[in-house]
Design an enzyme around this catalytic site. Structure first.
Site, PDB file in Angstrom:
ATOM      1  CE1 TYR A 173      -3.186  -3.127   0.829  1.00  0.00           C
ATOM      2  CE2 TYR A 173      -4.214  -1.331  -0.384  1.00  0.00           C
ATOM      3  CZ  TYR A 173      -4.208  -2.645   0.020  1.00  0.00           C
ATOM      4  OH  TYR A 173      -5.202  -3.493  -0.391  1.00  0.00           O
ATOM      5  NE  ARG A 175      -2.971  -0.114  -4.993  1.00  0.00           N
ATOM      6  CZ  ARG A 175      -4.135  -0.640  -4.605  1.00  0.00           C
ATOM      7  NH1 ARG A 175      -4.157  -1.744  -3.880  1.00  0.00           N
ATOM      8  NH2 ARG A 175      -5.253  -0.062  -4.925  1.00  0.00           N
ATOM      9  CG  HIS A 191     -14.073  -0.947  -3.026  1.00  0.00           C
ATOM     10  ND1 HIS A 191     -13.872  -1.332  -4.332  1.00  0.00           N
ATOM     11  CD2 HIS A 191     -15.229  -1.542  -2.634  1.00  0.00           C
ATOM     12  CE1 HIS A 191     -14.860  -2.147  -4.702  1.00  0.00           C
ATOM     13  NE2 HIS A 191     -15.701  -2.287  -3.692  1.00  0.00           N
ATOM     14  CB  CYS A 222      -7.250   1.241  20.257  1.00  0.00           C
ATOM     15  SG  CYS A 222      -6.144   2.263  19.273  1.00  0.00           S
ATOM     16  CB  SER A 281     -13.907  -5.001 -15.034  1.00  0.00           C
ATOM     17  OG  SER A 281     -13.684  -5.080 -13.626  1.00  0.00           O
TER      18      SER A 281
HETATM   19  C1  BV8 Z   1     -17.715  -8.800   0.463  1.00  0.00           C
HETATM   20  C2  BV8 Z   1      -8.953  -4.103  -2.592  1.00  0.00           C
HETATM   21  C3  BV8 Z   1     -18.850  -9.913   2.252  1.00  0.00           C
HETATM   22  C4  BV8 Z   1      -8.414  -2.880  -2.092  1.00  0.00           C
HETATM   23  C5  BV8 Z   1     -10.947  -4.341  -3.756  1.00  0.00           C
HETATM   24  C6  BV8 Z   1     -21.475 -11.197  -4.458  1.00  0.00           C
HETATM   25  C7  BV8 Z   1     -21.895 -10.380  -3.393  1.00  0.00           C
HETATM   26  C8  BV8 Z   1     -20.974  -9.952  -2.440  1.00  0.00           C
HETATM   27  C9  BV8 Z   1     -19.628 -10.328  -2.538  1.00  0.00           C
HETATM   28  C10 BV8 Z   1     -19.221 -11.144  -3.587  1.00  0.00           C
HETATM   29  C11 BV8 Z   1     -20.127 -11.573  -4.541  1.00  0.00           C
HETATM   30  N1  BV8 Z   1     -19.450 -12.326  -5.444  1.00  0.00           N
HETATM   31  C12 BV8 Z   1     -18.142 -12.385  -5.115  1.00  0.00           C
HETATM   32  C13 BV8 Z   1     -17.967 -11.699  -3.970  1.00  0.00           C
HETATM   33  C14 BV8 Z   1     -16.685 -11.550  -3.286  1.00  0.00           C
HETATM   34  C15 BV8 Z   1     -15.923 -10.319  -3.748  1.00  0.00           C
HETATM   35  C16 BV8 Z   1     -15.964 -10.103  -5.233  1.00  0.00           C
HETATM   36  O1  BV8 Z   1     -16.760  -9.328  -5.741  1.00  0.00           O
HETATM   37  N2  BV8 Z   1     -15.066 -10.772  -5.944  1.00  0.00           N
HETATM   38  C17 BV8 Z   1     -14.995 -10.597  -7.380  1.00  0.00           C
HETATM   39  C18 BV8 Z   1     -13.538 -10.345  -7.784  1.00  0.00           C
HETATM   40  C19 BV8 Z   1     -15.560 -11.853  -8.030  1.00  0.00           C
HETATM   41  N3  BV8 Z   1     -16.434  -9.154  -3.075  1.00  0.00           N
HETATM   42  C20 BV8 Z   1     -15.944  -8.850  -1.854  1.00  0.00           C
HETATM   43  O2  BV8 Z   1     -15.143  -9.545  -1.264  1.00  0.00           O
HETATM   44  C21 BV8 Z   1     -16.466  -7.582  -1.232  1.00  0.00           C
HETATM   45  N4  BV8 Z   1     -16.883  -7.815   0.129  1.00  0.00           N
HETATM   46  O3  BV8 Z   1     -18.180  -9.511  -0.365  1.00  0.00           O
HETATM   47  O4  BV8 Z   1     -17.940  -8.945   1.844  1.00  0.00           O
HETATM   48  C22 BV8 Z   1     -20.213  -9.561   1.792  1.00  0.00           C
HETATM   49  C23 BV8 Z   1     -21.012 -10.552   1.261  1.00  0.00           C
HETATM   50  C24 BV8 Z   1     -22.301 -10.263   0.842  1.00  0.00           C
HETATM   51  C25 BV8 Z   1     -22.779  -8.946   0.918  1.00  0.00           C
HETATM   52  C26 BV8 Z   1     -21.947  -7.960   1.425  1.00  0.00           C
HETATM   53  C27 BV8 Z   1     -20.652  -8.249   1.851  1.00  0.00           C
HETATM   54  C28 BV8 Z   1     -15.344  -6.552  -1.136  1.00  0.00           C
HETATM   55  C29 BV8 Z   1     -14.997  -6.050  -2.497  1.00  0.00           C
HETATM   56  C30 BV8 Z   1     -13.948  -4.948  -2.374  1.00  0.00           C
HETATM   57  C31 BV8 Z   1     -12.624  -5.583  -2.542  1.00  0.00           C
HETATM   58  N5  BV8 Z   1     -11.607  -4.556  -2.661  1.00  0.00           N
HETATM   59  N6  BV8 Z   1      -9.779  -3.782  -3.708  1.00  0.00           N
HETATM   60  C32 BV8 Z   1      -7.403  -2.372  -3.035  1.00  0.00           C
HETATM   61  O5  BV8 Z   1      -6.248  -2.766  -2.847  1.00  0.00           O
HETATM   62  O6  BV8 Z   1      -7.790  -1.595  -3.925  1.00  0.00           O
HETATM   63  S1  BV8 Z   1     -11.518  -4.782  -5.262  1.00  0.00           S
HETATM   64  C33 BV8 Z   1     -10.727  -3.958  -6.525  1.00  0.00           C
HETATM   65  O7  BV8 Z   1     -11.585  -4.132  -7.676  1.00  0.00           O
HETATM   66  C34 BV8 Z   1     -10.589  -2.449  -6.394  1.00  0.00           C
HETATM   67  O8  BV8 Z   1     -11.085  -1.959  -5.172  1.00  0.00           O
HETATM   68  C35 BV8 Z   1     -11.431  -1.886  -7.513  1.00  0.00           C
HETATM   69  O9  BV8 Z   1     -12.063  -0.760  -7.076  1.00  0.00           O
HETATM   70  C36 BV8 Z   1     -12.381  -2.989  -7.748  1.00  0.00           C
HETATM   71  C37 BV8 Z   1     -13.088  -2.959  -9.072  1.00  0.00           C
HETATM   72  O10 BV8 Z   1     -12.130  -2.977 -10.112  1.00  0.00           O
HETATM   73  P1  BV8 Z   1     -12.289  -1.877 -11.289  1.00  0.00           P
HETATM   74  O11 BV8 Z   1     -12.275  -0.534 -10.665  1.00  0.00           O
HETATM   75  O12 BV8 Z   1     -13.446  -2.241 -12.138  1.00  0.00           O
HETATM   76  O13 BV8 Z   1     -10.922  -2.043 -12.077  1.00  0.00           O
HETATM   77  P2  BV8 Z   1     -10.592  -3.100 -13.229  1.00  0.00           P
HETATM   78  O14 BV8 Z   1      -9.122  -3.070 -13.456  1.00  0.00           O
HETATM   79  O15 BV8 Z   1     -11.269  -4.407 -12.920  1.00  0.00           O
HETATM   80  O16 BV8 Z   1     -11.322  -2.509 -14.527  1.00  0.00           O
HETATM   81  C38 BV8 Z   1     -10.873  -1.277 -15.070  1.00  0.00           C
HETATM   82  C39 BV8 Z   1     -11.788  -0.976 -16.247  1.00  0.00           C
HETATM   83  O17 BV8 Z   1     -11.417   0.289 -16.799  1.00  0.00           O
HETATM   84  C40 BV8 Z   1     -11.676  -1.988 -17.375  1.00  0.00           C
HETATM   85  O18 BV8 Z   1     -12.983  -2.350 -17.802  1.00  0.00           O
HETATM   86  C41 BV8 Z   1     -10.934  -1.222 -18.491  1.00  0.00           C
HETATM   87  O19 BV8 Z   1     -11.375  -1.619 -19.779  1.00  0.00           O
HETATM   88  C42 BV8 Z   1     -11.368   0.194 -18.209  1.00  0.00           C
HETATM   89  N7  BV8 Z   1     -10.436   1.245 -18.640  1.00  0.00           N
HETATM   90  C43 BV8 Z   1      -9.080   1.214 -18.637  1.00  0.00           C
HETATM   91  N8  BV8 Z   1      -8.603   2.416 -19.055  1.00  0.00           N
HETATM   92  C44 BV8 Z   1      -9.690   3.205 -19.320  1.00  0.00           C
HETATM   93  C45 BV8 Z   1     -10.862   2.466 -19.053  1.00  0.00           C
HETATM   94  N9  BV8 Z   1     -12.099   2.978 -19.227  1.00  0.00           N
HETATM   95  C46 BV8 Z   1     -12.187   4.260 -19.654  1.00  0.00           C
HETATM   96  N10 BV8 Z   1     -11.106   5.036 -19.935  1.00  0.00           N
HETATM   97  C47 BV8 Z   1      -9.853   4.539 -19.776  1.00  0.00           C
HETATM   98  N11 BV8 Z   1      -8.787   5.326 -20.075  1.00  0.00           N
HETATM   99 ZN    ZN Z   2      -4.347   1.126  18.838  1.00  0.00          ZN
END
Ligand code: BV8
Ligand code: ZN
Length: 249
Positions: free
Chosen positions: A68, A71, A119, A130, A189
């Protein structure tokens, strides 16, 4: 780059008041911050399971903390891009809410007034024991994971996999999606839940959903309008169009 905006969209803009921008890593790509799943994505080098989850942190706080710090350094060396600034300009014409999955703080640095961070925020940290806050602090480099005065580990205030999203941010985002006239999905995505479910709420509530992305995603066939291209080019073009339409009235 020529972008053709259909008349239906121009009409929709003229009839709209409330706009939500749901953004992901793609909106910050033109600022130089790598996305997660793209070609140059950071998940290519680091597997999320190894780093972006609580167990990984407890197993090796220093490894996760240094990731982190790395980043944070990238984020601090970047600036918002024309895409972020265009969203701020929309505030001159509409009631704007930003719902971001990004932790890079760039929407706020660009000047957006209302930003929900689903997020977390890479500039924020807290003690796991704490809960003391350690926000916007410059931690010394390469000193390993910092320890709170109470002896607890200090962690980034970021939502890791398997963790719940901040309730207030999530429910306020759902409400904003529910009442939005236009719902922009920008640079994501749409694979991470429950954040991605916000778009479903907007669609079911009858919002006009516009996706801006450089490539099709798994929701592209379910939006009202898909604008293919870079958000840093498309969003300023839409602002230009709005200005020219306003000048006619
Ligand atoms: C949770 C970490 C329990 C911090 C992140 C269904 C319901 C609930 C949960 C799940 C579910 N199915 C699966 C899950 C579990 C999981 C999940 O979703 N997994 C996925 C991968 C399958 N979800 C969780 O664990 C969440 N919590 O579930 O808790 C719960 C259960 C039920 C109900 C409530 C709670 C927690 C999710 C958060 C995890 N944290 N990051 C960090 O280090 O950052 S996720 C990570 O992906 C980032 O935070 C980011 O924000 C997030 C999404 O990614 P994107 O922003 O979309 O980025 P990506 O690279 O994927 O895409 C970029 C896009 O931009 C592309 O499409 C590209 O084409 C485009 N692009 C590129 N350049 C440009 C552009 N577009 C325009 N212009 C450009 N120039
Ligand atoms: Zn403390």
């Amino acid at each position: 780059m020529e972008i053709n905006l259909p008349d239906e969209f121009i009409t929709q803009l003229s009839l709209s008041k409330r706009i939500v921008f749901f953004t992901g890593a793609g909106i910050s790509a033109e600022s130089g911050i790598p996305t997660f799943r793209g070609e140059e994505g950071i998940w290519k080098k680091f597997r999320p399971e190894e780093l972006a989850n609580f167990n990984a942190f407890m197993r090796n706080p220093t490894l996760v903390w240094e990731w982190y710090q790395y980043r944070r350094k990238i984020v601090r060396e970047t600036t918002p891009n024309p895409g972020h600034y265009a969203i701020v300009e929309f505030e001159n014409y509409f009631d704007v809410t930003v719902v971001t999955q990004n932790v890079d703080n760039l929407h706020k640095r660009a000047g957006s007034k209302l930003v929900y961070e689903l997020h977390g925020n890479i500039e924020k940290n807290y003690c796991i024991r704490c809960k003391k806050r350690y926000d916007f602090i410059e931690f010394p480099e390469n000193q390993g994971a910092p320890i709170c005065e109470c002896g607890g580990n200090i962690r980034p205030d970021i939502v890791w996999f398997g963790e719940y999203l901040p309730n207030d941010q999530f429910s306020s985002s759902e409400n904003a999606a529910e009442v939005s006239d236009i719902f922009f999905v920008v640079g994501t995505s749409s694979v991470v839940y429950p954040a991605a479910s916000i778009t479903n709420i907007a669609r079911s509530a009858g919002s006009y959903v516009v996706e801006i992305n450089i490539t099709e995603t798994e929701i592209s066939d379910r939006v009202n309008l898909f604008l293919k291209g870079k958000s840093g080019e498309i969003l300023p073009k839409i602002i230009e169009l709005i200005k020219s339409e306003k000048a006619k009235t």
